[in-house]
Design an enzyme around this catalytic site. Structure first.
Site, PDB file in Angstrom:
ATOM      1  N   SER A 120       0.820  -1.214   0.000  1.00 12.61           N
ATOM      2  CA  SER A 120       0.000   0.000   0.000  1.00 12.61           C
ATOM      3  C   SER A 120       0.849   1.258   0.000  1.00 12.61           C
ATOM      4  O   SER A 120       0.348   2.342  -0.259  1.00 12.61           O
ATOM      5  CB  SER A 120      -0.930   0.007   1.218  1.00 12.61           C
ATOM      6  OG  SER A 120      -0.176  -0.109   2.406  1.00 12.61           O
ATOM      7  N   HIS A 141      -2.311  -2.946  -6.200  1.00  8.18           N
ATOM      8  CA  HIS A 141      -2.837  -2.675  -4.870  1.00  8.18           C
ATOM      9  C   HIS A 141      -4.360  -2.763  -4.833  1.00  8.18           C
ATOM     10  O   HIS A 141      -5.066  -1.866  -5.305  1.00  8.18           O
ATOM     11  CB  HIS A 141      -2.362  -1.287  -4.401  1.00  8.18           C
ATOM     12  CG  HIS A 141      -2.805  -0.957  -3.020  1.00  8.18           C
ATOM     13  ND1 HIS A 141      -3.153   0.307  -2.624  1.00  8.18           N
ATOM     14  CD2 HIS A 141      -2.969  -1.759  -1.932  1.00  8.18           C
ATOM     15  CE1 HIS A 141      -3.515   0.275  -1.348  1.00  8.18           C
ATOM     16  NE2 HIS A 141      -3.410  -0.960  -0.916  1.00  8.18           N
ATOM     17  N   GLU A 153      -5.114  -0.085  -7.706  1.00  9.48           N
ATOM     18  CA  GLU A 153      -4.034   0.795  -8.160  1.00  9.48           C
ATOM     19  C   GLU A 153      -2.984  -0.066  -8.864  1.00  9.48           C
ATOM     20  O   GLU A 153      -2.476  -1.030  -8.280  1.00  9.48           O
ATOM     21  CB  GLU A 153      -3.395   1.523  -6.973  1.00  9.48           C
ATOM     22  CG  GLU A 153      -4.284   2.583  -6.347  1.00  9.48           C
ATOM     23  CD  GLU A 153      -3.665   3.248  -5.136  1.00  9.48           C
ATOM     24  OE1 GLU A 153      -3.823   4.467  -4.992  1.00  9.48           O
ATOM     25  OE2 GLU A 153      -3.035   2.553  -4.310  1.00  9.48           O
ATOM     26  N   ASN A 191      -3.658   6.078  -0.496  1.00 13.52           N
ATOM     27  CA  ASN A 191      -3.074   6.186   0.840  1.00 13.52           C
ATOM     28  C   ASN A 191      -2.441   7.547   1.093  1.00 13.52           C
ATOM     29  O   ASN A 191      -2.340   7.981   2.242  1.00 13.52           O
ATOM     30  CB  ASN A 191      -2.077   5.056   1.094  1.00 13.52           C
ATOM     31  CG  ASN A 191      -2.786   3.859   1.696  1.00 13.52           C
ATOM     32  OD1 ASN A 191      -3.361   3.951   2.772  1.00 13.52           O
ATOM     33  ND2 ASN A 191      -2.783   2.744   0.989  1.00 13.52           N
TER      34      ASN A 191
END
Length: 285
Positions: A120, A141, A153, A191
């Site tokens: 992440s 991700h 992602e 994130n």
């Protein structure tokens, strides 16, 4: 998508098990690896139970459940990945563990196997830095819970080949996911955006401006979020969330807006990690 018939998943924790469930539900033969047989067997049982619940809820048919269970194989031997066309690593967020895994995979897998990490926040470029062919390595991700959350992602390291990204985008679309291609920057997109969501909530709580329950209620009713920042930390795992914040903060060379909050660290130290320990910001007994 068409040439990926078999997928390997490394790590049978929350994310690894969720990704594995997603794969078998979509007709991919999947090998789930972990270092401990008891752990990987437990994950297999958990995936089976979730598939059974989907039948009860009439989300999938009994036939689909049976097929999905048949497509799942578990192992403690990484050599079982030798005939996989795609491997997704979902091991703990420690750079030395991930680098070691990719060095092993390069020796085991075929030359054209696409190697990905579900990290992440760690650098894809750094993870693949010591292998011979980093062109076939990318970030992949998924978000928790992986079978439900639509976003993936697809992260391009400095040496990731465009064709590797193309394969992963097509495969994600075949899983009915929404892939977003991004560069290898700290925290990628989600994130990086999410750090203030958690950090400011922790500061508001710690300054006694509002309670945990109030912050979550306001963010859901006024902000239209499906979950508040404290509920979400409990779902993800407070330890996982804290580690990501530490990683993003360090990668931005200590930029203050990403600074972790000491209260979150205290939660981790106390072992109150959220739903998986039956207690975090909320009690789950």
């Amino acid at each position: 998508m068409d040439h990926i018939k078999k997928v390997g998943v490394i790590g049978s924790g929350t994310m690894g098990a969720g990704i594995t469930q997603l794969m078998v539900q979509n007709g991919c033969a999947t090998v789930l690896f972990d270092i401990d047989k008891e752990t990987v067997d437990k994950a297999k049982e958990s995936i089976g139970s979730r598939l059974e619940r989907l039948v009860e809820k009439k989300k999938i048919s009994t036939e689909e459940m049976i097929l999905a269970k048949e497509l799942l194989q578990t192992t403690t031997d990484m050599n079982m990945f030798k005939d996989c066309q795609l491997v997704i690593e979902a091991a703990p967020e420690k750079i030395e563990i991930k680098r070691s895994i990719f060095q092993q995979l390069e020796k085991i897998c075929a030359k054209d196997t696409v190697l990905t990490t579900n990290t992440s926040s760690l650098s894809i470029t750094e993870i693949s830095g010591q292998i011979e062919n980093p062109r076939r390595v990318a970030g992949y991700h998924f978000f928790n819970p992986a079978p439900i959350m639509p976003l993936v992602e697809v992260v391009q390291g400095l040496q990731t080949a465009p064709e590797t990204i193309e394969v992963l985008v097509q495969f994600a679309e075949g899983l009915n996911k929404k892939p977003v291609v991004c560069k290898d920057t700290p925290g990628f997109i989600v994130n990086r955006v999410a750090r203030p969501f958690y950090n400011e909530a922790l500061r508001i709580m710690n300054d006694q401006v509002a309670s945990v329950e109030q912050v979550d209620r306001i963010m859901k009713s006024a902000g239209n979020f499906k979950m508040g920042p404290f509920e979400l930390q409990d779902l993800i795992g407070i330890d996982v969330n804290f580690a990501t914040t530490q990683s993003v903060h360090a990668s931005f060379y200590g930029e203050s807006r990403f600074r972790p909050h000491y209260y979150q660290e205290r939660m981790v130290q106390s072992g109150s990690l959220g739903r998986k320990t039956k207690g975090g910001f909320y009690n789950y007994d």
